[in-house]
Design a protein around this motif. Sequence first.
Motif, mmCIF file in Angstrom:
data_model
loop_
_atom_site.group_PDB
_atom_site.id
_atom_site.type_symbol
_atom_site.label_atom_id
_atom_site.label_comp_id
_atom_site.label_asym_id
_atom_site.label_seq_id
_atom_site.Cartn_x
_atom_site.Cartn_y
_atom_site.Cartn_z
ATOM 1 N N LYS A 56 0.811 -1.307 -0.021
ATOM 2 C CA LYS A 56 -0.019 -0.067 -0.014
ATOM 3 C C LYS A 56 0.968 1.446 0.110
ATOM 4 O O LYS A 56 0.257 2.463 -0.185
ATOM 5 N N GLN A 57 2.148 1.007 0.082
ATOM 6 C CA GLN A 57 2.794 2.298 0.258
ATOM 7 C C GLN A 57 4.694 1.935 -0.366
ATOM 8 O O GLN A 57 4.843 0.712 -0.477
ATOM 9 N N ASP A 59 8.676 3.651 0.212
ATOM 10 C CA ASP A 59 9.532 4.421 0.701
ATOM 11 C C ASP A 59 10.745 4.682 -0.027
ATOM 12 O O ASP A 59 11.315 3.781 -0.568
ATOM 13 N N ALA A 85 -2.696 9.072 -5.134
ATOM 14 C CA ALA A 85 -1.648 8.674 -4.098
ATOM 15 C C ALA A 85 -1.167 10.046 -3.354
ATOM 16 O O ALA A 85 -0.916 11.324 -4.001
ATOM 17 N N ARG A 86 -1.111 9.803 -1.912
ATOM 18 C CA ARG A 86 -0.519 10.875 -1.222
ATOM 19 C C ARG A 86 1.080 10.746 -1.132
ATOM 20 O O ARG A 86 1.566 9.611 -1.008
ATOM 21 N N ARG A 95 7.676 9.053 1.287
ATOM 22 C CA ARG A 95 6.676 8.033 1.218
ATOM 23 C C ARG A 95 5.309 8.314 0.363
ATOM 24 O O ARG A 95 4.642 9.120 0.370
ATOM 25 N N VAL A 96 5.089 7.118 -0.314
ATOM 26 C CA VAL A 96 4.043 7.461 -1.405
ATOM 27 C C VAL A 96 2.908 6.407 -0.875
ATOM 28 O O VAL A 96 3.268 5.137 -0.965
ATOM 29 N N THR A 97 1.612 6.867 -0.660
ATOM 30 C CA THR A 97 0.589 5.954 -0.135
ATOM 31 C C THR A 97 -0.373 5.916 -1.073
ATOM 32 O O THR A 97 -0.903 7.046 -1.415
ATOM 33 N N GLN A 99 -4.223 5.522 -2.065
ATOM 34 C CA GLN A 99 -5.346 5.466 -1.554
ATOM 35 C C GLN A 99 -6.624 4.890 -2.324
ATOM 36 O O GLN A 99 -7.625 4.713 -1.789
#
Length: 637
Positions: A56-57, A59, A85-86, A95-97, A99
């Motif tokens: 889900k993410q 780094d 993406a956040r 960090r890319v999360t 959503q």
Amino acid sequence: MNKFFWNGFCFVAIIVALIIYACANRGYPQGGEKDETPPQVVKEVPESFSTNFKGKQIDIYFDEYVQLKDINKKFVMSPPMKKKARVSLRGKYVRVTFQDSLKPNTTYTLDFADAIVDNNEGNPLGFYRYVFSTGPQLDSMELGGQVIDMETQLPVLGATVMFYQNTADSVPLTDLPSYVAKTDSAGMFRVTNIKNDTYRVLAIDDARGNYLFVPSETKVGFVDSLVQTISFPTTVYDTIHPDTTVIEGRRTKKGVEFKVLSKDTVIRRDFTMFGPTNLFIPMFDEEKTLLYLVDEARKERERLDFTFSVPAEHQLKVRLLGLHLLDKVDQDDWYIEERSAGRDTVQLWIKDSLVYKVDSLVAEASYLRTDSLGKRVLLADTIKFYYKDKPDPKGKRKKEQDSIPAIKFMEISAGVGSTMDLNKSITLEFDRPIVEDGLKNIQLFEMVDSVLTPVDFKLKHDSLKIRRYYLEKEWKPETEYQLSIDSMGIYSIYGLYNNKLEKSFKTKAIEDYGSIIVNVKEATTPIILQLYQGDKEIKVLEERTIKGNGKVVFDYLGEGTYMIRAIIDRNGNGKWDTGNYLKHLQPEEVKYLPTEIKLKKNFDVEQDFDMSKTYKREDPSKKKNTEGDKKRNRTNR
């Protein structure tokens, strides 16, 4: 203690004292060399180009503290998701999360452009891109090209380029694209790791950030045909110098001469190229077609204003309502209509004093309006207009009652200064519609043997702006003239007269002017040549239309710097026409001649303009920066 020992001792003592003094005096620290090293990626979790991604993410770790600069504008995830993406900053890592759910068996690219910079000097990481796949394989095809604004011929920065595997024309209006990319400052774009397929390619100014095209509201550009990805092998040959050398010696009369013998090595490198990467997308604003009434107002007692959304034929008709007016006013002849050049603004000058003296007016306006189906239908609307005279300042009314009231005159604007161009006319504009019988009181005098002598002239009425007239005359060079209108000579339809007007001016000499002669070559359609000045804000001075090859003369030009552009008028209607995506219509091409013509007085300049050539326009902002750098360099020397 001998002399040499004493001198040495004193020298050492001085050095020690200086060191102690330097340590004791804490001055300001001296800065070292400016840090110009960008941050470096030291670790990726998981590593870029990973497959079977299920997380889900992501780094991304760096060797120093970093910042995110304009990340929301520059970061692009392709394929895009409904919930973006956040991207968050965590000191030395980003960090890319995600959503939203990732698609199965899909290759994703995270393009950060130059948004990651170091914490101290703002040095950008560079165009960093992270790639991963939710399936067992990574897609490897790519497409690229450039987006140019067709009217200005300048690169478009930050345009969103969208690629659709579903190639139906209407898809960009309703669905998310299969892949996306952003253009850089040179208008260049590149999308990588996409599937081998056929794509419809579209570029928009995505101000809403939803990857949807809104016709006639969003700036757009498109590739004429569908684009098929390709890959092909290619070979590059590099020449490298050898690691070892051979030295050869031989005897001569002067002795032994040595010669270094070496042989370069040619290395062959085989690559697989992907593309095409030379797609060209001309971007443009579609002609706005939604017609509706934007505003209605009564800014003056005698006038009603109507403003429409676009210049178009709107068939406006206005009928007064109200029992106190219906029987007393001719409904077919109670106003004079005045329109703007684009016909998007209409002013109705009320002729009947019985009407304009009423503070509150109710009218029924009928006009064309675009309905929900995109068709223009006649609509009737009831509108209230209200006007109240502004109150007099305190004490002014009483003061005026005790004195003679000031006479109110009709205002006249005369477009002439102290000097007059030989090829120009004088523009006369009145603040109210006038009774044309008074125009006979306009007089023009010419200085003949030190005596002002009346001369003939022509008056031309503007076809749209009914309060504007043009005084035309074949002027003599270096001659004094006087324009004169006696007071009370002209009066408006509301009974106001003019105040006295006198304008004295002198015409320029023939030697004050130069000419630019343009030789149009290789023209296969009508050409509109425009003479202009300015860079960012272009001011078109004159234009000429030519049906094919030939000479175009711009004369009566003052000393200065001029530029020329050409509109390829393929439909021959005498104006630049924009494009339309759904109609598969590209805008008419505009060519900018990349030559500044510096014209001097009493000189003619001849310039060729070949319509078969491709011209590249220099970015005005970069041009100014270059000139500034040159100026600074001259100052530094």
